[in-house]
Design a protein around this motif. Sequence first.
Motif, PDB file in Angstrom:
ATOM      1  N   ASN A 162      -4.008  -2.848  -3.958  1.00  0.00           N
ATOM      2  CA  ASN A 162      -3.234  -3.242  -2.781  1.00  0.00           C
ATOM      3  C   ASN A 162      -2.438  -4.479  -3.155  1.00  0.00           C
ATOM      4  O   ASN A 162      -2.987  -5.570  -3.241  1.00  0.00           O
ATOM      5  CB  ASN A 162      -4.175  -3.533  -1.605  1.00  0.00           C
ATOM      6  CG  ASN A 162      -3.418  -3.888  -0.331  1.00  0.00           C
ATOM      7  OD1 ASN A 162      -2.223  -4.194  -0.357  1.00  0.00           O
ATOM      8  ND2 ASN A 162      -4.122  -3.864   0.792  1.00  0.00           N
ATOM      9  N   THR A 204      -2.768   3.093   3.354  1.00  0.00           N
ATOM     10  CA  THR A 204      -3.993   3.130   2.550  1.00  0.00           C
ATOM     11  C   THR A 204      -3.717   2.602   1.141  1.00  0.00           C
ATOM     12  O   THR A 204      -2.588   2.673   0.654  1.00  0.00           O
ATOM     13  CB  THR A 204      -4.549   4.567   2.449  1.00  0.00           C
ATOM     14  OG1 THR A 204      -3.559   5.409   1.836  1.00  0.00           O
ATOM     15  CG2 THR A 204      -4.895   5.100   3.829  1.00  0.00           C
ATOM     16  N   PRO A 205      -4.736   2.056   0.464  1.00  0.00           N
ATOM     17  CA  PRO A 205      -4.538   1.532  -0.895  1.00  0.00           C
ATOM     18  C   PRO A 205      -4.148   2.626  -1.874  1.00  0.00           C
ATOM     19  O   PRO A 205      -4.430   3.809  -1.656  1.00  0.00           O
ATOM     20  CB  PRO A 205      -5.919   0.957  -1.246  1.00  0.00           C
ATOM     21  CG  PRO A 205      -6.632   0.791   0.039  1.00  0.00           C
ATOM     22  CD  PRO A 205      -6.119   1.868   0.944  1.00  0.00           C
ATOM     23  N   TRP A 206      -3.487   2.226  -2.938  1.00  0.00           N
ATOM     24  CA  TRP A 206      -3.197   3.144  -4.040  1.00  0.00           C
ATOM     25  C   TRP A 206      -4.488   3.379  -4.809  1.00  0.00           C
ATOM     26  O   TRP A 206      -5.187   2.432  -5.165  1.00  0.00           O
ATOM     27  CB  TRP A 206      -2.154   2.547  -4.966  1.00  0.00           C
ATOM     28  CG  TRP A 206      -0.849   2.238  -4.310  1.00  0.00           C
ATOM     29  CD1 TRP A 206      -0.502   1.085  -3.685  1.00  0.00           C
ATOM     30  CD2 TRP A 206       0.282   3.092  -4.212  1.00  0.00           C
ATOM     31  NE1 TRP A 206       0.784   1.155  -3.200  1.00  0.00           N
ATOM     32  CE2 TRP A 206       1.295   2.394  -3.520  1.00  0.00           C
ATOM     33  CE3 TRP A 206       0.560   4.396  -4.662  1.00  0.00           C
ATOM     34  CZ2 TRP A 206       2.536   2.945  -3.246  1.00  0.00           C
ATOM     35  CZ3 TRP A 206       1.812   4.940  -4.401  1.00  0.00           C
ATOM     36  CH2 TRP A 206       2.780   4.216  -3.698  1.00  0.00           C
ATOM     37  N   LYS A 207      -4.817   4.628  -5.071  1.00  0.00           N
ATOM     38  CA  LYS A 207      -6.050   4.957  -5.784  1.00  0.00           C
ATOM     39  C   LYS A 207      -5.711   5.385  -7.208  1.00  0.00           C
ATOM     40  O   LYS A 207      -4.975   6.358  -7.417  1.00  0.00           O
ATOM     41  CB  LYS A 207      -6.816   6.058  -5.052  1.00  0.00           C
ATOM     42  CG  LYS A 207      -7.339   5.598  -3.690  1.00  0.00           C
ATOM     43  CD  LYS A 207      -8.181   6.664  -3.018  1.00  0.00           C
ATOM     44  CE  LYS A 207      -8.723   6.136  -1.693  1.00  0.00           C
ATOM     45  NZ  LYS A 207      -9.585   7.135  -1.014  1.00  0.00           N
ATOM     46  N   SER A 231     -15.043   2.647  -7.589  1.00  0.00           N
ATOM     47  CA  SER A 231     -15.921   3.704  -7.098  1.00  0.00           C
ATOM     48  C   SER A 231     -16.195   4.668  -8.238  1.00  0.00           C
ATOM     49  O   SER A 231     -15.293   5.407  -8.670  1.00  0.00           O
ATOM     50  CB  SER A 231     -15.273   4.464  -5.924  1.00  0.00           C
ATOM     51  OG  SER A 231     -14.955   3.570  -4.885  1.00  0.00           O
ATOM     52  N   ILE A 269     -12.626   5.510  -9.537  1.00  0.00           N
ATOM     53  CA  ILE A 269     -11.383   5.107  -8.884  1.00  0.00           C
ATOM     54  C   ILE A 269     -11.344   3.596  -8.658  1.00  0.00           C
ATOM     55  O   ILE A 269     -12.325   2.997  -8.228  1.00  0.00           O
ATOM     56  CB  ILE A 269     -11.235   5.809  -7.514  1.00  0.00           C
ATOM     57  CG1 ILE A 269     -11.198   7.336  -7.671  1.00  0.00           C
ATOM     58  CG2 ILE A 269      -9.995   5.313  -6.773  1.00  0.00           C
ATOM     59  CD1 ILE A 269      -9.973   7.863  -8.373  1.00  0.00           C
ATOM     60  N   LYS A 293     -13.106  -3.612  -7.065  1.00  0.00           N
ATOM     61  CA  LYS A 293     -13.361  -2.475  -6.183  1.00  0.00           C
ATOM     62  C   LYS A 293     -13.269  -1.192  -6.998  1.00  0.00           C
ATOM     63  O   LYS A 293     -12.190  -0.640  -7.194  1.00  0.00           O
ATOM     64  CB  LYS A 293     -12.356  -2.469  -5.034  1.00  0.00           C
ATOM     65  CG  LYS A 293     -12.491  -3.654  -4.080  1.00  0.00           C
ATOM     66  CD  LYS A 293     -11.447  -3.609  -2.978  1.00  0.00           C
ATOM     67  CE  LYS A 293     -11.593  -4.821  -2.065  1.00  0.00           C
ATOM     68  NZ  LYS A 293     -10.531  -4.833  -1.010  1.00  0.00           N
ATOM     69  N   THR A 337       0.852  -1.189   0.000  1.00  0.00           N
ATOM     70  CA  THR A 337       0.000   0.000   0.000  1.00  0.00           C
ATOM     71  C   THR A 337       0.890   1.242   0.000  1.00  0.00           C
ATOM     72  O   THR A 337       2.105   1.152  -0.095  1.00  0.00           O
ATOM     73  CB  THR A 337      -0.878   0.014   1.254  1.00  0.00           C
ATOM     74  OG1 THR A 337      -0.022  -0.035   2.417  1.00  0.00           O
ATOM     75  CG2 THR A 337      -1.825  -1.183   1.272  1.00  0.00           C
ATOM     76  N   GLU A 339      -9.024   0.848  -6.486  1.00  0.00           N
ATOM     77  CA  GLU A 339      -8.021   0.752  -5.436  1.00  0.00           C
ATOM     78  C   GLU A 339      -7.141  -0.475  -5.659  1.00  0.00           C
ATOM     79  O   GLU A 339      -7.635  -1.555  -5.963  1.00  0.00           O
ATOM     80  CB  GLU A 339      -8.685   0.665  -4.059  1.00  0.00           C
ATOM     81  CG  GLU A 339      -9.421   1.935  -3.671  1.00  0.00           C
ATOM     82  CD  GLU A 339      -9.956   1.874  -2.250  1.00  0.00           C
ATOM     83  OE1 GLU A 339      -9.850   0.808  -1.613  1.00  0.00           O
ATOM     84  OE2 GLU A 339     -10.486   2.896  -1.778  1.00  0.00           O
TER      85      GLU A 339
END
Length: 330
Positions: free
Chosen positions: A233, A211-214, A327, A229, A325, A206, A231
């Motif tokens: 990981n 936090t995950p890479w977006k 968004s 977006i 995942k 990450t 994500e």
Amino acid sequence: MTKSRNIFLLFLLFLLLLGCEKKVERVDEEKFAFGTFFKVTIFSNNAKDAKGKIGLAFKEIERIDEKYNSKVKGSLVDNLNKTKKEIFDEEGVYLLKEVKKTYELSEKKYDITMEPLMMVWGFSEEVEVRTVLPGEEELKKASENVDFSKVEIENNIVSIKNSDMKIDTGSFLKGYAVKKAAEKLRENGVTNGFISAISSIEAIGTKGDGTPWKIGIQNPDNPSEILGIVELNNQSMGVSGNYQTYVEIDGKRYHHILDKETNYPVQDKKMVVVVNKNSFEADMYSTAFFLMPIDKVLQKANSTPDLDVLIVDKNNKIIVSENLKFSKKD
């Protein structure tokens, strides 16, 4: 009293050590290879050490570029294209065998011998820019020299059984370079890093804050905008789109992902995004899936662990596999 004093000294030492800790920083380096820019990012508390590790990653990228890139004079693939027979090393044989697996997965739609058709359409620096559409006879003649099944591997000897056929490494070698560069970073202790080459990406763990890479997914109709977006990981991403490379003829754009059956650009999709744990595969799959029927792509993604896709079809409908995942932008 002595015990309390010892505890106090230990506590003070702990605070001093905390104060001496170096802050984790983001270190970025960028270099040109494969006709594009590669960017490597590491989160580290030692910038000098991080830059040394990034240097090792770039050396690996350069090694692969020089050794296998079909556009580099004197590479193994360049020599094969000229002589039609070449002795490959173990790594080179592995690359072509993995390409063959994707060729078969796509029911022969994904083909790395497409150069004759690409040249007819004007997707080559060796030909002039087209001002009129290629004719049917011109396309048919070029398509007769497109057939990956004519590439044979026997032990470590690779042969092309057609004197007018060439291999183009553009659809897979960049992803392989990203994969090998990421391996080099992991071997040297990197746990939070990121490698990108425009359409090929690999995330190591990450970001520095956990936090995950977006990753913003571009709108193929307007690449300056994002659709949403994804994500990442410890995952990879490959992207193929109709907006990346194209020619314009009589005011209309024609992109570079050509269908062997029609000899024209694929019409039912605008973009394919692949997310998995192998940037080499992700690079190949993004092109292969662009060429395949959407229902078969979803079937493959939904039945394969750690493999997800996002497709933008010709009507701008966003189609995603079950576990992606994503968004969507409001």
